[in-house]
Design a protein around this motif. Structure first.
Motif, mmCIF file in Angstrom:
data_model
loop_
_atom_site.group_PDB
_atom_site.id
_atom_site.type_symbol
_atom_site.label_atom_id
_atom_site.label_comp_id
_atom_site.label_asym_id
_atom_site.label_seq_id
_atom_site.Cartn_x
_atom_site.Cartn_y
_atom_site.Cartn_z
ATOM 1 N N ALA A 9 0.841 -1.196 0.000
ATOM 2 C CA ALA A 9 0.000 0.000 0.000
ATOM 3 C C ALA A 9 0.874 1.244 0.000
ATOM 4 C CB ALA A 9 -0.915 -0.004 1.217
ATOM 5 N N ILE A 10 0.551 2.189 -0.867
ATOM 6 C CA ILE A 10 1.177 3.511 -0.866
ATOM 7 C C ILE A 10 0.129 4.426 -0.242
ATOM 8 C CG2 ILE A 10 2.290 5.291 -2.241
ATOM 9 C CD1 ILE A 10 2.514 3.230 -4.513
ATOM 10 N N HIS A 11 0.322 4.775 1.019
ATOM 11 C CA HIS A 11 -0.712 5.460 1.774
ATOM 12 C C HIS A 11 -0.831 6.945 1.467
ATOM 13 C CE1 HIS A 11 -1.509 1.907 4.154
ATOM 14 N NE2 HIS A 11 -0.206 1.769 4.334
ATOM 15 N N ASP A 12 0.272 7.625 1.278
ATOM 16 C CA ASP A 12 0.249 9.075 1.160
ATOM 17 C C ASP A 12 0.263 9.533 -0.295
ATOM 18 O OD1 ASP A 12 0.373 9.346 3.955
ATOM 19 O OD2 ASP A 12 2.560 9.175 3.917
ATOM 20 N N ALA A 13 -0.539 10.541 -0.580
ATOM 21 C CA ALA A 13 -0.486 11.162 -1.904
ATOM 22 C C ALA A 13 0.913 11.739 -2.094
ATOM 23 C CB ALA A 13 -1.537 12.250 -2.019
ATOM 24 N N GLY A 14 1.532 11.448 -3.207
ATOM 25 C CA GLY A 14 2.878 11.938 -3.478
ATOM 26 C C GLY A 14 3.975 10.982 -3.042
ATOM 27 N N GLU A 15 3.664 9.973 -2.221
ATOM 28 C CA GLU A 15 4.666 8.968 -1.832
ATOM 29 C C GLU A 15 4.986 8.123 -3.059
ATOM 30 O OE1 GLU A 15 5.216 5.171 1.194
ATOM 31 O OE2 GLU A 15 3.339 6.275 1.192
ATOM 32 N N THR A 16 6.272 7.904 -3.329
ATOM 33 C CA THR A 16 6.698 7.168 -4.518
ATOM 34 C C THR A 16 7.549 5.977 -4.131
ATOM 35 O OG1 THR A 16 6.676 9.183 -5.855
ATOM 36 C CG2 THR A 16 7.963 7.357 -6.701
ATOM 37 N N ILE A 17 7.302 4.851 -4.796
ATOM 38 C CA ILE A 17 8.165 3.686 -4.645
ATOM 39 C C ILE A 17 8.756 3.370 -6.011
ATOM 40 C CG2 ILE A 17 6.956 2.731 -2.650
ATOM 41 C CD1 ILE A 17 5.661 0.695 -4.552
ATOM 42 N N ASP A 18 9.969 2.827 -6.022
ATOM 43 C CA ASP A 18 10.650 2.403 -7.249
ATOM 44 C C ASP A 18 10.707 0.887 -7.245
ATOM 45 O OD1 ASP A 18 11.153 5.091 -7.678
ATOM 46 O OD2 ASP A 18 13.194 4.992 -6.920
ATOM 47 N N VAL A 19 10.344 0.281 -8.355
ATOM 48 C CA VAL A 19 10.366 -1.176 -8.467
ATOM 49 C C VAL A 19 10.966 -1.573 -9.807
ATOM 50 C CG1 VAL A 19 8.399 -1.554 -6.923
ATOM 51 C CG2 VAL A 19 7.993 -1.252 -9.342
ATOM 52 N N ASP A 20 11.444 -2.810 -9.887
ATOM 53 C CA ASP A 20 11.957 -3.342 -11.140
ATOM 54 C C ASP A 20 10.807 -3.393 -12.148
ATOM 55 O OD1 ASP A 20 14.056 -4.669 -12.713
ATOM 56 O OD2 ASP A 20 12.712 -6.403 -12.577
ATOM 57 N N THR A 21 11.035 -2.918 -13.354
ATOM 58 C CA THR A 21 9.981 -2.784 -14.354
ATOM 59 C C THR A 21 9.267 -4.097 -14.645
ATOM 60 O OG1 THR A 21 11.118 -0.913 -15.335
ATOM 61 C CG2 THR A 21 9.513 -2.020 -16.711
ATOM 62 N N GLY A 22 9.978 -5.201 -14.681
ATOM 63 C CA GLY A 22 9.350 -6.479 -14.989
ATOM 64 C C GLY A 22 8.595 -7.108 -13.848
ATOM 65 N N SER A 23 8.605 -6.483 -12.678
ATOM 66 C CA SER A 23 8.009 -7.097 -11.498
ATOM 67 C C SER A 23 6.605 -6.618 -11.168
ATOM 68 C CB SER A 23 8.894 -6.847 -10.270
ATOM 69 O OG SER A 23 10.142 -7.462 -10.449
ATOM 70 N N VAL A 24 6.133 -5.547 -11.770
ATOM 71 C CA VAL A 24 4.816 -5.019 -11.423
ATOM 72 C C VAL A 24 3.733 -5.875 -12.072
ATOM 73 C CG1 VAL A 24 3.292 -3.024 -11.552
ATOM 74 C CG2 VAL A 24 5.734 -2.697 -11.232
ATOM 75 N N VAL A 25 2.791 -6.360 -11.247
ATOM 76 C CA VAL A 25 1.681 -7.169 -11.748
ATOM 77 C C VAL A 25 0.451 -6.304 -11.986
ATOM 78 C CG1 VAL A 25 0.120 -9.073 -11.173
ATOM 79 C CG2 VAL A 25 2.532 -9.244 -10.606
ATOM 80 N N ALA A 26 0.112 -5.453 -10.999
ATOM 81 C CA ALA A 26 -1.085 -4.608 -11.102
ATOM 82 C C ALA A 26 -0.953 -3.439 -10.153
ATOM 83 C CB ALA A 26 -2.321 -5.430 -10.761
ATOM 84 N N TRP A 27 -1.737 -2.384 -10.394
ATOM 85 C CA TRP A 27 -1.756 -1.225 -9.513
ATOM 86 C C TRP A 27 -3.121 -0.582 -9.618
ATOM 87 C CZ3 TRP A 27 1.009 -1.728 -13.944
ATOM 88 C CH2 TRP A 27 0.700 -0.879 -14.997
#
Length: 75
Positions: A9-27
């Protein structure tokens, strides 16, 4: 199966996480998807990770594959 996907969960507006491009399933539709350079020239050329990482900016939820740790290490 739900145990094979990790939910973050990204709780705060403006909070950013970086992830490996091939690893994201859904958002969530509320999370903004973006890209950024993975690092400096040396990291990009020699790191083996590729040119870009995916950024997701909240609020929202992100799902990616869960890879459990090994049960034991070899002797």
């Amino acid at each position: 199966s739900s145990e094979l996907v990790e939910l973050i969960a990204i709780h705060d507006a403006g909070e950013t996480i970086d992830v490996d491009t091939g690893s994201v399933v859904a958002w969530d539709a509320t999370a903004k998807l973006g890209i950024k350079l993975a690092g400096g020239c040396c990291a990009i050329c020699c790191g083996g990770e590729g040119l870009f990482n995916t950024t997701l900016t909240g609020p929202g939820q992100v799902r990616w594959p869960f890879i459990p740790p090994p049960l034991s290490s070899p002797p």
